[in-house]
Design an enzyme around this catalytic site. Sequence first.
Site, PDB file in Angstrom:
ATOM      1  N   LYS A  84     -18.394  -9.807   3.376  1.00  0.00           N
ATOM      2  CA  LYS A  84     -18.401  -9.553   4.814  1.00  0.00           C
ATOM      3  C   LYS A  84     -19.436  -8.481   5.122  1.00  0.00           C
ATOM      4  O   LYS A  84     -19.259  -7.312   4.802  1.00  0.00           O
ATOM      5  CB  LYS A  84     -17.045  -9.072   5.334  1.00  0.00           C
ATOM      6  CG  LYS A  84     -17.039  -9.108   6.872  1.00  0.00           C
ATOM      7  CD  LYS A  84     -15.996  -8.223   7.521  1.00  0.00           C
ATOM      8  CE  LYS A  84     -16.425  -6.805   7.718  1.00  0.00           C
ATOM      9  NZ  LYS A  84     -17.531  -6.610   8.681  1.00  0.00           N
ATOM     10  N   GLU A  87     -17.886   3.141  -2.418  1.00  0.00           N
ATOM     11  CA  GLU A  87     -19.055   4.016  -2.241  1.00  0.00           C
ATOM     12  C   GLU A  87     -18.966   4.509  -0.814  1.00  0.00           C
ATOM     13  O   GLU A  87     -19.241   3.759   0.119  1.00  0.00           O
ATOM     14  CB  GLU A  87     -20.356   3.229  -2.402  1.00  0.00           C
ATOM     15  CG  GLU A  87     -20.487   2.467  -3.692  1.00  0.00           C
ATOM     16  CD  GLU A  87     -20.996   3.322  -4.822  1.00  0.00           C
ATOM     17  OE1 GLU A  87     -21.106   4.553  -4.663  1.00  0.00           O
ATOM     18  OE2 GLU A  87     -21.278   2.740  -5.877  1.00  0.00           O
TER      19      GLU A  87
HETATM   20  P1  NAP Z   1     -17.566   1.681   8.134  1.00  0.00           P
HETATM   21  O1  NAP Z   1     -17.095   1.764   9.515  1.00  0.00           O
HETATM   22  O2  NAP Z   1     -16.760   2.258   7.054  1.00  0.00           O
HETATM   23  O3  NAP Z   1     -17.857   0.136   7.877  1.00  0.00           O
HETATM   24  C1  NAP Z   1     -18.195  -0.368   6.631  1.00  0.00           C
HETATM   25  C2  NAP Z   1     -17.697  -1.788   6.521  1.00  0.00           C
HETATM   26  O4  NAP Z   1     -16.269  -1.778   6.566  1.00  0.00           O
HETATM   27  C3  NAP Z   1     -18.163  -2.669   7.669  1.00  0.00           C
HETATM   28  O5  NAP Z   1     -18.405  -3.969   7.168  1.00  0.00           O
HETATM   29  C4  NAP Z   1     -16.966  -2.639   8.593  1.00  0.00           C
HETATM   30  O6  NAP Z   1     -16.864  -3.764   9.442  1.00  0.00           O
HETATM   31  C5  NAP Z   1     -15.827  -2.622   7.615  1.00  0.00           C
HETATM   32  N1  NAP Z   1     -14.595  -2.100   8.210  1.00  0.00           N
HETATM   33  C6  NAP Z   1     -14.478  -1.255   9.256  1.00  0.00           C
HETATM   34  N2  NAP Z   1     -13.185  -1.029   9.530  1.00  0.00           N
HETATM   35  C7  NAP Z   1     -12.464  -1.757   8.654  1.00  0.00           C
HETATM   36  C8  NAP Z   1     -11.076  -1.952   8.445  1.00  0.00           C
HETATM   37  N3  NAP Z   1     -10.161  -1.356   9.199  1.00  0.00           N
HETATM   38  N4  NAP Z   1     -10.697  -2.783   7.436  1.00  0.00           N
HETATM   39  C9  NAP Z   1     -11.610  -3.410   6.677  1.00  0.00           C
HETATM   40  N5  NAP Z   1     -12.921  -3.279   6.847  1.00  0.00           N
HETATM   41  C10 NAP Z   1     -13.363  -2.444   7.810  1.00  0.00           C
HETATM   42  O7  NAP Z   1     -18.982   2.343   7.960  1.00  0.00           O
HETATM   43  P2  NAP Z   1     -20.280   2.068   8.814  1.00  0.00           P
HETATM   44  O8  NAP Z   1     -20.132   2.739  10.130  1.00  0.00           O
HETATM   45  O9  NAP Z   1     -20.578   0.615   8.803  1.00  0.00           O
HETATM   46  O10 NAP Z   1     -21.379   2.800   7.903  1.00  0.00           O
HETATM   47  C11 NAP Z   1     -21.553   4.160   7.895  1.00  0.00           C
HETATM   48  C12 NAP Z   1     -20.784   4.779   6.747  1.00  0.00           C
HETATM   49  O11 NAP Z   1     -21.061   4.136   5.500  1.00  0.00           O
HETATM   50  C13 NAP Z   1     -21.164   6.203   6.547  1.00  0.00           C
HETATM   51  O12 NAP Z   1     -20.016   6.993   6.471  1.00  0.00           O
HETATM   52  C14 NAP Z   1     -21.920   6.219   5.217  1.00  0.00           C
HETATM   53  O13 NAP Z   1     -21.875   7.384   4.468  1.00  0.00           O
HETATM   54  C15 NAP Z   1     -21.303   5.115   4.494  1.00  0.00           C
HETATM   55  N6  NAP Z   1     -22.247   4.606   3.481  1.00  0.00           N
HETATM   56  C16 NAP Z   1     -22.048   4.922   2.161  1.00  0.00           C
HETATM   57  C17 NAP Z   1     -22.901   4.476   1.182  1.00  0.00           C
HETATM   58  C18 NAP Z   1     -22.699   4.769  -0.264  1.00  0.00           C
HETATM   59  O14 NAP Z   1     -23.279   4.113  -1.097  1.00  0.00           O
HETATM   60  N7  NAP Z   1     -21.892   5.732  -0.640  1.00  0.00           N
HETATM   61  C19 NAP Z   1     -23.975   3.664   1.545  1.00  0.00           C
HETATM   62  C20 NAP Z   1     -24.160   3.356   2.880  1.00  0.00           C
HETATM   63  C21 NAP Z   1     -23.271   3.829   3.837  1.00  0.00           C
HETATM   64  P3  NAP Z   1     -17.476  -3.766  10.939  1.00  0.00           P
HETATM   65  O15 NAP Z   1     -18.469  -2.688  11.060  1.00  0.00           O
HETATM   66  O16 NAP Z   1     -18.094  -5.093  11.024  1.00  0.00           O
HETATM   67  O17 NAP Z   1     -16.331  -3.636  11.883  1.00  0.00           O
END
Ligand code: NAP
Length: 498
Positions: free
Chosen positions: A191, A267
């Site tokens: 996804k 991650e």
């Molecule tokens: P996010 O909100 O955690 O979303 C990541 C993924 O999880 C998206 O596909 C999102 O879907 C999904 N998701 C959201 N809520 C969910 C739920 N309740 N249940 C299951 N899946 C769910 O993060 P983001 O805003 O996309 O990205 C920013 C974050 O990613 C930052 O905090 C960053 O540090 C972190 N990040 C970490 C790394 C690493 O390697 N450590 C790399 C890149 C990014 P939808 O968005 O489609 O709703």
Amino acid sequence: MDANATPSWHDKAARLQFRNQAFIDGRFVDAASGKRFDCISPRDGKVLTQVAECDAEDVDRAVAAARRTFENGVWRDRHPRARKSVLAKLAQLMEENADELALLETLDMGKPIRDARNVDIPLSVRCVQYYAEAIDKLYDQVGPSGPDAMSLILREPLGVIGVVVPWNFPLMMAVWKIAPALATGNSVVLKPAEQSPLTALFLAELAVQAGLPEGVLNVVPGFGETAGQAIGRHMDVDMLAFTGSTEVGKYFMRYSGESNLKRVSLECGGKSPHIILPDAPDLDRAAREAVGGIFFNQGEVCTAGSRLLVHESIKDEFLERVTHHAARWKPGDPLDPKSTMGAMVDARQHERVLSYIAKGKAEGAALRLGGFAAREETGGFYIEPTLFDRVDNNMTIAREEIFGPVLSTISFSSTEEAFRIANDTIYGLAAAVWTRDISTAMKAARAIRAGSVWINCYDGGDITVPFGGFKQSGFGRDKSLHAMEKYTDLKSVWIDLS
Ligand code: NAP
Ligand code: MG
């Protein structure tokens, strides 16, 4: 216009086709509900296309396809040489379609085309190549069992791998997981983030073209709370590989505990310290990298060096250099190959970053640079590169992950204090230290609790070294041969010879 002239990225963008259905069992299909969601380009706030909005029913179909292909052995039981050539072919097809993949990435999530074309896509290709090449070079083990027995320690694929990824490096985050998962013989349900589904859908099509059996790689675009949660709670998903925020990472732990105890690798976020000691070998280069380490990809990087820790004796001079180098980072049209920064991924992230800037000011940090929205006339979501001085590590902007182009400067008076501040965070993804002294460098490498520590550089590393976090930055590693461990389990076979 000269008919033979190379078309500009704008011309190419105008002719681009979008794959906007789900990819299940080797075919593009609508969501079972027929629902679609707007796929918006942060470049101008306009709708690019409408994408199938998958939900639990679609996830069920995708997991069933993945399960069937895993159980019938159509992929995992193929000769390693044959699997290698499929993944190598996929890497080749990605390379051949690099312009289109880069354009999709830029339009979908707003990063500059030159980064998409020179960083995201080439590194994604290299990742797929790396795991392709690894497939027929890994051996299992024979245990030291003595003369009366023979023991085999085998690595076996887990089965169906759920992959949920964010929008900041959409294709690269996906292949960091998909490539080692497929290389080890698993089937996958992916996804992508709702903000950036387009490259993943193209990738799935290329994978089938490369010879991956239909149903081995499925892509279900949709929202986290619905499609993401359905994968996380699915009773027939064996392992869940996630990149995203710490908050959502914790949800996946819960989903696992409340369903089938699927393995989870996370991650998550970071608040990485970038430490400048007075004996840095090259202060000007350190300043240039401090700036690149936060403004690259609009600051939407999990390893962004968002806390700049500078020794008080050199702080003013260093910030002069930082300001000088910051001048080359300017939000511009993501399709212009000269742009160094693009747009924030969506209106919500734009709002969120601006609210952190407001909080920084309210809590008493000194704004040295930027601080405002930019290019508002475009309808896109741009923010100026922003620098704060006189930040205290207890301020919100030093504690919470902003995921935007905001750099917080914190000064310190001793190396020990720098290490203490560096570790005073819930995160532990990465850190950098600039020093000419080998023992200080080695002490830093030991003292700082982070998955990656860089000495005299920022964001060093390649596909050969593991990547991932300590503490609430998560657990499990992407990249390198170590990533293959998490998509496999050990099986012991004991053969009695007595
Ligand atoms: P996010 O909100 O955690 O979303 C990541 C993924 O999880 C998206 O596909 C999102 O879907 C999904 N998701 C959201 N809520 C969910 C739920 N309740 N249940 C299951 N899946 C769910 O993060 P983001 O805003 O996309 O990205 C920013 C974050 O990613 C930052 O905090 C960053 O540090 C972190 N990040 C970490 C790394 C690493 O390697 N450590 C790399 C890149 C990014 P939808 O968005 O489609 O709703
Ligand atoms: Mg988008």
